[in-house]
Design an enzyme around this catalytic site. Structure first.
Site, PDB file in Angstrom:
ATOM      1  N   LYS A 179       0.688  -1.247   0.038  1.00  0.00           N
ATOM      2  CA  LYS A 179      -0.200   0.138  -0.116  1.00  0.00           C
ATOM      3  C   LYS A 179       0.978   1.199  -0.157  1.00  0.00           C
ATOM      4  O   LYS A 179       1.699   1.291   1.133  1.00  0.00           O
ATOM      5  CB  LYS A 179      -0.737  -0.206   1.135  1.00  0.00           C
ATOM      6  CG  LYS A 179      -1.908   1.153   1.146  1.00  0.00           C
ATOM      7  CD  LYS A 179      -2.823   1.050   2.425  1.00  0.00           C
ATOM      8  CE  LYS A 179      -3.851   2.383   2.750  1.00  0.00           C
ATOM      9  NZ  LYS A 179      -4.559   2.486   3.682  1.00  0.00           N
ATOM     10  N   LYS A 230      -2.102  -1.373  -3.905  1.00  0.00           N
ATOM     11  CA  LYS A 230      -2.980  -0.349  -3.755  1.00  0.00           C
ATOM     12  C   LYS A 230      -2.188   0.953  -3.713  1.00  0.00           C
ATOM     13  O   LYS A 230      -1.061   1.013  -3.073  1.00  0.00           O
ATOM     14  CB  LYS A 230      -3.864  -0.396  -2.406  1.00  0.00           C
ATOM     15  CG  LYS A 230      -4.762   0.945  -1.850  1.00  0.00           C
ATOM     16  CD  LYS A 230      -5.445   0.895  -0.649  1.00  0.00           C
ATOM     17  CE  LYS A 230      -6.593   1.987  -0.804  1.00  0.00           C
ATOM     18  NZ  LYS A 230      -6.987   2.029   0.592  1.00  0.00           N
TER      19      LYS A 230
END
Length: 330
Positions: free
Chosen positions: A200, A254
């Site tokens: 992420k 992400k």
């Protein structure tokens, strides 16, 4: 390799039936996870200005969306709470409340739909802290790793007890996957999956999401001390390797489209289920292009989802999930 004109690569593209027959990658509703935002109240639909077409729903509305997802063939929902300001605190203790908004939504979905749909729950403290960070902070504002992990374990057990099927830690604290997995095993939740937000990034694409969960106006500083630097790829592989070793069942990259190279490398390196999150900023960009008359929504939605599958993703979290599923059903 033969050459032109013995080989004409356009032959198989000449008709629709042939293009369908030779298509290498397909996307179906079963590849989609639908992120939904939960808010307090009854009969509430609260549109999110920075995410046109997306709303916060009260628990009864979330149940209706769950039934809609089942009818569309979408296998899983991802829940994110919009915690009321008076329930936010420095230590995010509302995350441990067994009757918090997230837990009530989980129970309501499971009561209504049972195992017809999966429920994936976000594990991080930013929806619950008064400072908007994903963990506990010291006097200088630095997010404390090990102290935060202790709270994340409690949050995970709270959600698992409410009926969550997949725990998805999005906090990026070191060591939290192992701690959560051990706690789930000890508490009798051996079949609860962990989908780790393993890669992420500290991205500029999260703004509308923070609006949706009510943390954008609260965030003090940034999240660069724990989310990944956008310039790093080798580090993402180390993050994934560690999370898998600690017990993650699947991993997530992400944001999505700006990091497809990371998804490809993770899939090639580990051969495990890799998911991507087509985040709020990506959604908002598509909707802005549509509003400006610069793009066709249906075509863009389906093409971007194909890109994720082509990159090796097992599935995609997307706010366009219901729209895409309807298109696929035509």
């Amino acid at each position: 390799m033969t050459s032109y004109p013995l080989t004409r690569l356009r032959r198989t593209r000449a008709t629709a039936w042939s293009r369908a027959l030779h298509r290498e990658v397909l996307v179906t509703p079963a590849d989609l996870i639908w992120p939904l935002f939960v808010t307090e109240g009854q009969g509430v639909e609260d549109p999110i200005a920075s995410l046109p077409g997306v709303s916060r729903w009260s628990v009864d509305g979330i149940v209706a969306r769950a039934k809609e997802a089942v009818s569309l063939g979408i296998p899983c929902l991802a829940l994110f709470p919009n915690t009321q300001p008076d329930r936010r605190s420095e230590d995010g203790k509302e995350a441990l409340n067994p009757d918090n908004l997230m837990c009530r939504a989980i129970r309501a979905i499971k009561d209504a739909c049972g195992d017809d749909i999966g429920v994936l729950t976000d594990v991080a403290l930013d929806p619950y802290t008064s400072h908007g960070q994903d963990g506990l902070i010291d006097d200088a504002g630095y997010v404390l790793n090990d102290a935060t992990v202790e709270v994340l374990v409690g949050q995970s057990l709270n959600q698992a007890a409410a009926g969550a099927d997949v725990i998805a830690p999005s906090d990026m604290m070191d060591g939290r996957i192992g701690a959560i997995r051990e706690a789930l095993e000890e508490a009798g939740h051996a079949n609860v999956q962990i989908m780790s937000y393993a890669a992420k990034y500290a991205s500029a694409f999260y703004g509308p999401f923070r609006d949706a969960v009510g943390s954008s106006g609260l965030l003090k500083g940034n999240k660069k001390t724990y989310q990944m630097d956008p310039g790093n790829a080798e580090e993402a592989l180390r993050e994934v390797e560690m999370d898998l070793a600690e017990g993650a069942d699947s991993v997530m990259v992400k944001p999505g489209l700006p990091y497809l190279d990371i998804a490809v490398r993770v899939k090639q390196a580990f051969g495990v289920p890799v998911f991507a999150y087509q985040v709020s900023g990506e959604y908002a960009m598509i909707e802005a292009a549509v509003a400006a008359g610069a793009a066709d929504r249906d075509a863009m939605v389906l093409e971007t989802l194909l890109a994720f599958k082509r990159a090796g993703c097992s599935g995609v979290l997307t706010y366009h999930a219901a729209h895409a599923a309807r298109l696929m059903g035509k």
